[in-house]
Design a protein around this motif. Sequence first.
Motif, short mmCIF file in Angstrom:
data_model
loop_
_atom_site.label_atom_id
_atom_site.label_comp_id
_atom_site.label_asym_id
_atom_site.label_seq_id
_atom_site.Cartn_x
_atom_site.Cartn_y
_atom_site.Cartn_z
N ARG A 164 -1.43 34.76 9.94
CA ARG A 164 -2.65 34.55 10.71
C ARG A 164 -2.35 33.85 12.03
N ALA A 165 -1.49 32.83 12.01
CA ALA A 165 -1.14 32.13 13.24
C ALA A 165 -0.47 33.08 14.23
N ALA A 166 0.44 33.92 13.74
CA ALA A 166 1.11 34.87 14.62
C ALA A 166 0.11 35.83 15.27
N ARG A 167 -0.84 36.31 14.48
CA ARG A 167 -1.83 37.26 15.01
C ARG A 167 -2.68 36.60 16.08
N LEU A 168 -3.15 35.39 15.81
CA LEU A 168 -3.99 34.68 16.78
C LEU A 168 -3.23 34.42 18.07
N ASP A 226 -0.65 36.08 19.23
CA ASP A 226 -0.43 37.35 19.91
C ASP A 226 -1.68 37.80 20.67
N GLU A 227 -2.86 37.43 20.13
CA GLU A 227 -4.11 37.79 20.78
C GLU A 227 -4.45 36.86 21.93
N GLY A 228 -3.62 35.84 22.15
CA GLY A 228 -3.85 34.92 23.24
C GLY A 228 -4.86 33.84 22.94
N GLN A 229 -5.21 33.64 21.66
CA GLN A 229 -6.19 32.62 21.31
C GLN A 229 -5.54 31.24 21.22
N ALA A 230 -6.32 30.22 21.55
CA ALA A 230 -5.87 28.85 21.38
C ALA A 230 -5.96 28.49 19.89
N VAL A 231 -4.92 27.85 19.38
CA VAL A 231 -4.83 27.56 17.95
C VAL A 231 -4.30 26.15 17.75
N VAL A 232 -4.93 25.43 16.84
CA VAL A 232 -4.41 24.15 16.39
C VAL A 232 -4.15 24.25 14.88
N LEU A 252 -6.14 26.13 9.88
CA LEU A 252 -6.07 26.55 11.28
C LEU A 252 -7.43 26.35 11.93
N LEU A 253 -7.42 25.87 13.17
CA LEU A 253 -8.64 25.72 13.95
C LEU A 253 -8.55 26.58 15.20
N THR A 254 -9.57 27.40 15.43
CA THR A 254 -9.71 28.18 16.65
C THR A 254 -11.08 27.87 17.25
N ALA A 255 -11.38 28.50 18.36
CA ALA A 255 -12.69 28.31 18.97
C ALA A 255 -13.80 28.76 18.03
N GLY A 298 -7.57 5.33 -0.31
CA GLY A 298 -6.32 5.86 0.20
C GLY A 298 -6.42 6.23 1.67
N SER A 299 -5.38 6.87 2.18
CA SER A 299 -5.35 7.28 3.57
C SER A 299 -4.55 8.56 3.71
N MET A 300 -4.80 9.27 4.80
CA MET A 300 -4.11 10.52 5.08
C MET A 300 -3.74 10.55 6.55
N ASP A 301 -2.52 11.02 6.82
CA ASP A 301 -2.09 11.29 8.19
C ASP A 301 -2.12 12.79 8.40
N LEU A 302 -2.75 13.22 9.49
CA LEU A 302 -2.82 14.64 9.82
C LEU A 302 -2.19 14.89 11.17
N LEU A 303 -1.40 15.92 11.25
CA LEU A 303 -0.85 16.38 12.51
C LEU A 303 -1.73 17.51 13.02
N CYS A 304 -2.30 17.33 14.19
CA CYS A 304 -3.07 18.38 14.86
C CYS A 304 -2.13 19.00 15.88
N GLU A 305 -1.52 20.11 15.51
CA GLU A 305 -0.43 20.71 16.29
C GLU A 305 -0.95 21.88 17.12
N TYR A 306 -0.95 21.71 18.42
CA TYR A 306 -1.37 22.79 19.31
C TYR A 306 -0.23 23.81 19.39
N LEU A 307 -0.53 25.03 19.01
CA LEU A 307 0.49 26.08 18.98
C LEU A 307 0.48 26.85 20.31
N ALA A 308 1.66 27.05 20.86
CA ALA A 308 1.78 27.77 22.12
C ALA A 308 2.02 29.26 21.85
N PRO A 309 1.54 30.14 22.74
CA PRO A 309 1.77 31.58 22.55
C PRO A 309 3.24 31.93 22.36
N ALA A 310 4.13 31.15 22.97
CA ALA A 310 5.57 31.44 22.85
C ALA A 310 6.07 31.26 21.43
N GLN A 311 5.28 30.61 20.57
CA GLN A 311 5.69 30.41 19.17
C GLN A 311 5.31 31.58 18.27
#
Length: 372
Positions: free
Chosen positions: A30-34, A36-42, A62-65, A114-127
Amino acid sequence: MDRMPKAPASPVLVSAPVDGLGVPLNLEARAARLLDEGQAVVLLTVVEREGSAPRAAGTRALLTAAGLEGTVGGGLLEARAVEAANVCLREGRSARVRCDLTGLGPDSDMICGGSMDLLCEYLAPAQAPLFRAADAALKAGLTGIWLLDVSRADAPVRDLYLDALPEGQPLVAGLHAGAEAVRPLLAGRKGRPGLVREGLVERYVEALDAPPVLLLCGGGHVSLETARLAHAAGFVVDVVDDRAEFADPRRFPMARRCLALPAFADLAARCGIGRHHYVAIMTRGHSFDREVLAQALETEAFYIGMIGSSSKKASVYRALRAQGVSDAALARVCCPIGLGIGADTPQQIAVSVVAELMAARAGTLGALRAAR
């Protein structure tokens, strides 16, 4: 590390897209498809959990617009995580956020603490090529390790180490052939995803492993209900029966593949049974069950279960022993299949079977069956 923002709106949830077989796309595909479509993805990843927070390290979404695909815990936690991720989405950057659930108060919907650490990773099209390579590896049944250097949370560095490259797969940015150098990091966490700290360097490690495949041998009523529930629980479902009408994609729309195989001949080879397979034997007769079980025991299937009464078990096992099958081999089999919950109807039996599959995957099945 950023703190979760307060008083967020409820996140918009988006149904996970499916492939042409109706099977949900894995996150890598799913990340690869998004991308490739040029969408912003976190990509949201729980990288660490302390106490009784709701989701463990390795939980991803995954978060998109359009909204959130997947979940990182639900409720107030998820709303806060999504708000933080939306900031990353708008600004084109990554961030690491911490949610402390211990001080939310008695009126909160998250009183588990408890507690949770989350990484919000902005994915670049080059990935996109890197995620395509991961998807190709999963589809080929290959394994590997994701490694993220999160020492700088605003600029995490993602790498993928594959034990073997898929056929025809070129090396792309972030892709490495061979995982020997990083496998000790995962082994040090007993195979579980999470953070590894070495001085000022902080890395998140997670196994890339093909999803479990449930091979249903028999397409009757119990198999149908089991297929529905197992598919919802994250298993890829394959169905084989000796009758074409019971191995019909129209009967099993959730299945990846339906195969009509007369007398279940050459089952193991035709279905490619390997170590990711969970084999559930539910055919229409004792002789077919015996034939399927004999073949399954010659494979590296992770789990083998057979439906049936104690008298059927004794009859099938006696015949297999006469053919030279050892008691040690038969000890691999869960028969009767399913946890002992007093199931009666096909739907209830499906619950007991899928619960057993999940316990096998989690490594808790031995203790549960011993308590029967």
